[in-house]
Design an enzyme around this catalytic site. Structure first.
Site, PDB file in Angstrom:
ATOM      1  N   GLU A 124       0.957  -1.147   0.058  1.00 58.72           N
ATOM      2  CA  GLU A 124      -0.107  -0.052  -0.156  1.00 58.72           C
ATOM      3  C   GLU A 124       0.960   1.238   0.081  1.00 58.72           C
ATOM      4  O   GLU A 124       1.974   1.213   0.520  1.00 58.72           O
ATOM      5  CB  GLU A 124      -0.701  -0.044   1.202  1.00 58.72           C
ATOM      6  CG  GLU A 124      -2.101   1.001   1.443  1.00 58.72           C
ATOM      7  CD  GLU A 124      -2.844   0.528   2.831  1.00 58.72           C
ATOM      8  OE1 GLU A 124      -3.724  -0.083   2.444  1.00 58.72           O
ATOM      9  OE2 GLU A 124      -2.093   0.869   3.938  1.00 58.72           O
TER      10      GLU A 124
ATOM     11  N   LYS B 159       2.692   4.599   1.157  1.00 58.01           N
ATOM     12  CA  LYS B 159       2.711   5.308   2.311  1.00 58.01           C
ATOM     13  C   LYS B 159       2.738   6.621   2.196  1.00 58.01           C
ATOM     14  O   LYS B 159       3.778   7.155   1.582  1.00 58.01           O
ATOM     15  CB  LYS B 159       4.268   4.705   2.992  1.00 58.01           C
ATOM     16  CG  LYS B 159       4.269   5.260   4.365  1.00 58.01           C
ATOM     17  CD  LYS B 159       5.463   4.879   5.183  1.00 58.01           C
ATOM     18  CE  LYS B 159       5.385   5.002   6.747  1.00 58.01           C
ATOM     19  NZ  LYS B 159       5.244   6.521   6.640  1.00 58.01           N
TER      20      LYS B 159
ATOM     21  N   ARG C 212      -1.702  11.255   9.765  1.00 54.42           N
ATOM     22  CA  ARG C 212      -2.747   9.900  10.024  1.00 54.42           C
ATOM     23  C   ARG C 212      -3.664  10.437  10.786  1.00 54.42           C
ATOM     24  O   ARG C 212      -3.440  11.100  11.883  1.00 54.42           O
ATOM     25  CB  ARG C 212      -1.524   9.050  10.698  1.00 54.42           C
ATOM     26  CG  ARG C 212      -2.257   7.767  11.003  1.00 54.42           C
ATOM     27  CD  ARG C 212      -1.123   6.499  11.164  1.00 54.42           C
ATOM     28  NE  ARG C 212      -1.839   5.259  11.276  1.00 54.42           N
ATOM     29  CZ  ARG C 212      -1.307   3.960  11.607  1.00 54.42           C
ATOM     30  NH1 ARG C 212       0.153   4.193  11.773  1.00 54.42           N
ATOM     31  NH2 ARG C 212      -1.788   2.980  11.670  1.00 54.42           N
TER      32      ARG C 212
ATOM     33  N   ARG D 132      -2.992  10.995  14.932  1.00 52.55           N
ATOM     34  CA  ARG D 132      -2.325   9.900  15.923  1.00 52.55           C
ATOM     35  C   ARG D 132      -1.850  10.108  17.175  1.00 52.55           C
ATOM     36  O   ARG D 132      -1.631   9.463  18.104  1.00 52.55           O
ATOM     37  CB  ARG D 132      -1.033   9.521  14.791  1.00 52.55           C
ATOM     38  CG  ARG D 132      -0.121  10.355  14.913  1.00 52.55           C
ATOM     39  CD  ARG D 132       1.140  10.044  14.240  1.00 52.55           C
ATOM     40  NE  ARG D 132       1.788   8.839  14.595  1.00 52.55           N
ATOM     41  CZ  ARG D 132       2.792   7.924  14.099  1.00 52.55           C
ATOM     42  NH1 ARG D 132       2.890   8.330  12.996  1.00 52.55           N
ATOM     43  NH2 ARG D 132       3.020   7.081  14.791  1.00 52.55           N
TER      44      ARG D 132
ATOM     45  N   GLU E 270      -4.781   8.784   5.975  1.00 50.51           N
ATOM     46  CA  GLU E 270      -3.806   9.668   6.090  1.00 50.51           C
ATOM     47  C   GLU E 270      -4.198  10.650   5.150  1.00 50.51           C
ATOM     48  O   GLU E 270      -4.733  10.617   4.006  1.00 50.51           O
ATOM     49  CB  GLU E 270      -2.685   8.992   5.277  1.00 50.51           C
ATOM     50  CG  GLU E 270      -1.417   9.549   5.361  1.00 50.51           C
ATOM     51  CD  GLU E 270      -0.679   9.338   6.543  1.00 50.51           C
ATOM     52  OE1 GLU E 270       0.492  10.133   6.818  1.00 50.51           O
ATOM     53  OE2 GLU E 270      -1.017   8.658   7.338  1.00 50.51           O
TER      54      GLU E 270
ATOM     55  N   PHE F 264      -7.512   3.603   4.644  1.00 51.15           N
ATOM     56  CA  PHE F 264      -6.599   2.651   4.395  1.00 51.15           C
ATOM     57  C   PHE F 264      -7.257   1.300   5.580  1.00 51.15           C
ATOM     58  O   PHE F 264      -6.904   0.318   5.311  1.00 51.15           O
ATOM     59  CB  PHE F 264      -5.323   2.634   4.560  1.00 51.15           C
ATOM     60  CG  PHE F 264      -4.817   3.255   5.729  1.00 51.15           C
ATOM     61  CD1 PHE F 264      -4.535   2.609   6.966  1.00 51.15           C
ATOM     62  CD2 PHE F 264      -4.454   4.601   5.788  1.00 51.15           C
ATOM     63  CE1 PHE F 264      -3.991   3.025   7.995  1.00 51.15           C
ATOM     64  CE2 PHE F 264      -4.056   5.268   7.004  1.00 51.15           C
ATOM     65  CZ  PHE F 264      -3.888   4.292   7.993  1.00 51.15           C
TER      66      PHE F 264
ATOM     67  N   ARG G 146       4.089  -1.587  17.654  1.00 54.84           N
ATOM     68  CA  ARG G 146       4.992  -1.879  16.407  1.00 54.84           C
ATOM     69  C   ARG G 146       5.037  -3.423  16.036  1.00 54.84           C
ATOM     70  O   ARG G 146       5.668  -3.960  16.637  1.00 54.84           O
ATOM     71  CB  ARG G 146       6.173  -1.272  16.565  1.00 54.84           C
ATOM     72  CG  ARG G 146       6.492   0.167  16.712  1.00 54.84           C
ATOM     73  CD  ARG G 146       7.802   0.536  16.420  1.00 54.84           C
ATOM     74  NE  ARG G 146       7.891   1.762  16.595  1.00 54.84           N
ATOM     75  CZ  ARG G 146       7.437   2.856  15.544  1.00 54.84           C
ATOM     76  NH1 ARG G 146       7.116   2.489  14.279  1.00 54.84           N
ATOM     77  NH2 ARG G 146       7.708   4.232  15.547  1.00 54.84           N
TER      78      ARG G 146
ATOM     79  N   LYS H 245       7.013  -1.028   6.931  1.00 54.30           N
ATOM     80  CA  LYS H 245       7.157   0.117   6.315  1.00 54.30           C
ATOM     81  C   LYS H 245       8.546   0.175   5.534  1.00 54.30           C
ATOM     82  O   LYS H 245       9.633  -0.024   5.906  1.00 54.30           O
ATOM     83  CB  LYS H 245       6.771   1.469   7.200  1.00 54.30           C
ATOM     84  CG  LYS H 245       7.854   1.544   8.115  1.00 54.30           C
ATOM     85  CD  LYS H 245       7.822   2.914   9.201  1.00 54.30           C
ATOM     86  CE  LYS H 245       8.586   2.809  10.371  1.00 54.30           C
ATOM     87  NZ  LYS H 245       8.343   3.911  11.087  1.00 54.30           N
TER      88      LYS H 245
END
Length: 614
Positions: free
Chosen positions: A270, A272, A277, A292, A322, A365, A472, A478
């Site tokens: 996808e 980035k 965000r 975020r 985003e 997303f 994470r 990423k």
């Protein structure tokens, strides 16, 4: 409960470096507070040095200079003496304790300093606005310090400045709650953590587990208009590595599902985007937008609210997106820099004009909740199917969004799913551009497409995994290019917080000028391991020239090799530039300041970066 009693617990906790001992001390405190009063939520917040939940759009808002003025007013001790103590100890809380102990003026009567009074006063101070508000804040804090002992004054000021120095992070509070009210098994600690992740309010979690035990935690779920932390991804070395790791994870899940079908092979890749965000919450006519960092930015993004109302066909949902800014004066689709987009969050006036000059596209997303149902435990693939079913924007073809493991080329799909921007519809909502891939070739082609469009890189995701707030996780990666590392000199550093409060970190970074002076290009917030943090502190402590609150000004001697994502122009630093997301590669023990990179090289890399992006 008297505030003195709580600060005595603080003292005991700060006196031990053993995590288990800290947990036991706090668990005992939490148990006693719950048995005696209804103060548990308040005490749990104060232990973390906070009076507001993370999602509350408020902070105490008193500067260290304001706190120092309050100490002076309450004690009569000369401001220069307070400044001297502050500089010598590196802690304004210690300076407050010395000033109270050495006070030259005393009030004839005092008001009991209870936990409730301290907590409510600090919350009230945060609400002061307008003319004279700073002086009102100083007066209220001075009132607390006037009734304080040296010990309680120390922690009042530390709470205000956000530097408790207890070595207590969220993990210790989590385990302390599990010790106090559950059986302290790993599963119990996980249950407390899950509730914290879903509420972002440890006070609410404490009250639930104390009153209802484990069932109270298990009942915690997503709530509309109570934002949660985003799921974070790990950095991958390359697009090929990311695809291999996620494909292996996907296959392992298939092997353990005991199904007759073979494991799925395709992973999701996808775009980035370099934007803000956000989570978009809707309940009927009420739509709100959160960052975020859990800040409510609905007022700053009325266009996003309108786009969501028009292009998402559902009455209740939590969607993740985003927000990417574009320049309406240009025909191309390239995004503006994050630095430019951030103006929209900072602006509180002329919002309509700002939205017109910096329109955004909300690239959605993920779908976390729909029609009153939480989807956090659902697989990503299922969440995306439901997300696709409620998006009505014409830029998305539903048939093209079905996962197809056989797809190995993105060329025919990229044009269809790329969000567009034009002056007729200045802000819009799109499905984030993506593809399902099974080969390195397809993944690399899609990655190159993302970079060519001016975006940061790509995300690679396992479609069979649930949503994990605030972590994470091992099932997202990423991938984005890194610029050439720079050797930079440390000019300043700050004492850390929580369990690392005895260490200096968060260094300011500088490059050399033509006349061998140093100008700063940024500040590194993360990137030290515990071992590196200890080594760094040992290196820089002898270099302290003076201390300003929690900040140490250093003789420029230590050199760090620093990685970063890009170079931006900036008025914040005297170099005129700022590194975006700098992080430590290594401490250069073999390098002295004369060998650090020059401002000329920073300028050259910035110019080269601009050429590469054009």
């Amino acid at each position: 409960m008297q505030y003195r009693e709580l600060t005595e617990v603080y003292t005991d906790v700060a006196a031990t470096s053993a995590t288990t001992e800290k947990e036991i001390l706090l668990a005992d405190c939490f148990s006693r507070v719950h048995d005696e009063t209804s103060l548990l939520p308040t005490v749990v917040r104060l232990v973390r040095g906070r009076v507001f939940a993370r999602w509350e759009a408020a902070e105490i808002g008193v500067s260290t200079a304001g706190a120092a003025s309050a100490i002076n007013k309450a004690t009569g001790v000369d401001s220069e003496q307070i400044e001297t103590w502050w500089r010598e100890e590196g802690d304004l809380g210690d300076a407050a304790a010395y000033a109270v102990d050495d006070r030259v003026q005393r009030t004839l009567t005092t008001t009991p300093l209870t936990v409730t009074r301290v907590y409510e006063t600090l919350r009230e101070v945060a609400s002061y606005e307008g003319s004279g508000s700073q002086q009102k804040q100083i007066d209220e804090i001075a009132g607390l310090i006037s009734d304080a002992s040296p010990l309680t004054a120390r922690y009042i000021v530390r709470t205000i400045t956000g530097a408790m120095r207890l070595g207590v992070g969220e993990g210790i509070v989590r385990n302390s709650l599990a010790r106090a009210f559950l059986d302290m098994s790993d599963d119990a600690a996980d249950a407390v953590q899950r509730a914290i992740d879903l509420t972002n309010d440890v006070a609410v979690v404490a009250q639930r587990v104390a009153e209802q035990g484990r069932p109270g935690l298990d009942d915690v779920d997503l709530e509309l208009f109570r934002p949660i932390k985003p799921m974070l991804a790990k950095q991958a070395e390359s697009i090929q590595t990311a695809v291999d790791e996620l494909a292996a994870d996907l296959e392992a899940i298939g092997d353990t599902n005991n199904t007759e079908s073979s494991p799925r092979k395709a992973v999701l890749v996808e775009f980035k985007y370099d934007g803000i965000r956000a989570k978009i919450h809707r309940n009927g006519d009420d739509i709100r937008v959160y960052t975020r960092r859990l800040s409510d930015v609905t007022t700053q993004f009325p266009d996003v609210v309108s786009a969501a109302r028009e292009h998402i066909d559902a009455e209740q949902y939590i969607i993740e997106a985003e927000l990417v800014g574009y320049d309406p004066q240009h025909d191309n689709d390239g995004p503006v820099t994050f630095q430019t987009l951030a103006q929209r969050i900072q602006r509180t006036e002329d919002i309509a004009a700002t939205a017109e000059s910096i329109p955004v596209t909300a690239h959605v997303f993920d779908l976390l909740a729909l029609d009153g149902e939480s989807l956090l435990e659902d697989e990503l693939e299922m969440r995306l199917r439901r997300l696709n079913s409620i998006i009505t924007t014409e830029s998305v073809s539903q048939t093209e969004l079905e996962p197809d493991p056989t797809i190995e080329s993105t060329s025919s799909r990229s044009t269809l799913m790329t969000g567009t921007n034009n002056t007729e519809s200045l802000s819009s909502l799109r499905r984030a551009q993506y593809n399902w891939v099974t080969t390195h070739t397809a993944a690399t082609e899609f990655y190159d497409t993302a970079l060519a469009a001016g975006h940061e890189g790509v995300m690679v995701k396992n479609p069979a995994r649930p949503y994990q707030p605030g972590s994470r996780v091992g099932y997202q990666r990423k991938v984005k290019p890194m610029m050439e590392p720079l050797d930079l000199v440390v000019t300043r550093a700050k004492w850390s917080e929580g369990r690392k409060s005895d260490f200096l970190g968060r260094p300011y970074l500088a490059c050399r000028t033509a006349d061998d002076d140093f100008v700063e290009v940024g500040r590194m917030h993360t990137g030290f391991s515990d071992e590196q943090l200890a080594t760094f502190t040992e290196r820089v402590e002898p270099l302290i020239e003076r201390v300003d609150g929690r900040e140490a000004i250093l003789t420029p001697t230590v050199v760090l090799e620093v990685e970063y994502e890009e170079i931006q122009t900036s008025s914040t630093y005297d170099s005129g530039y700022a590194l975006r997301f700098p992080r430590l590669k290594q401490i250069r023990h073999d390098c002295d300041p004369s060998q650090a990179d020059s401002l000329e090289r920073v300028e050259r890399l910035y110019e080269q970066q601009s050429v590469d992006e054009s």
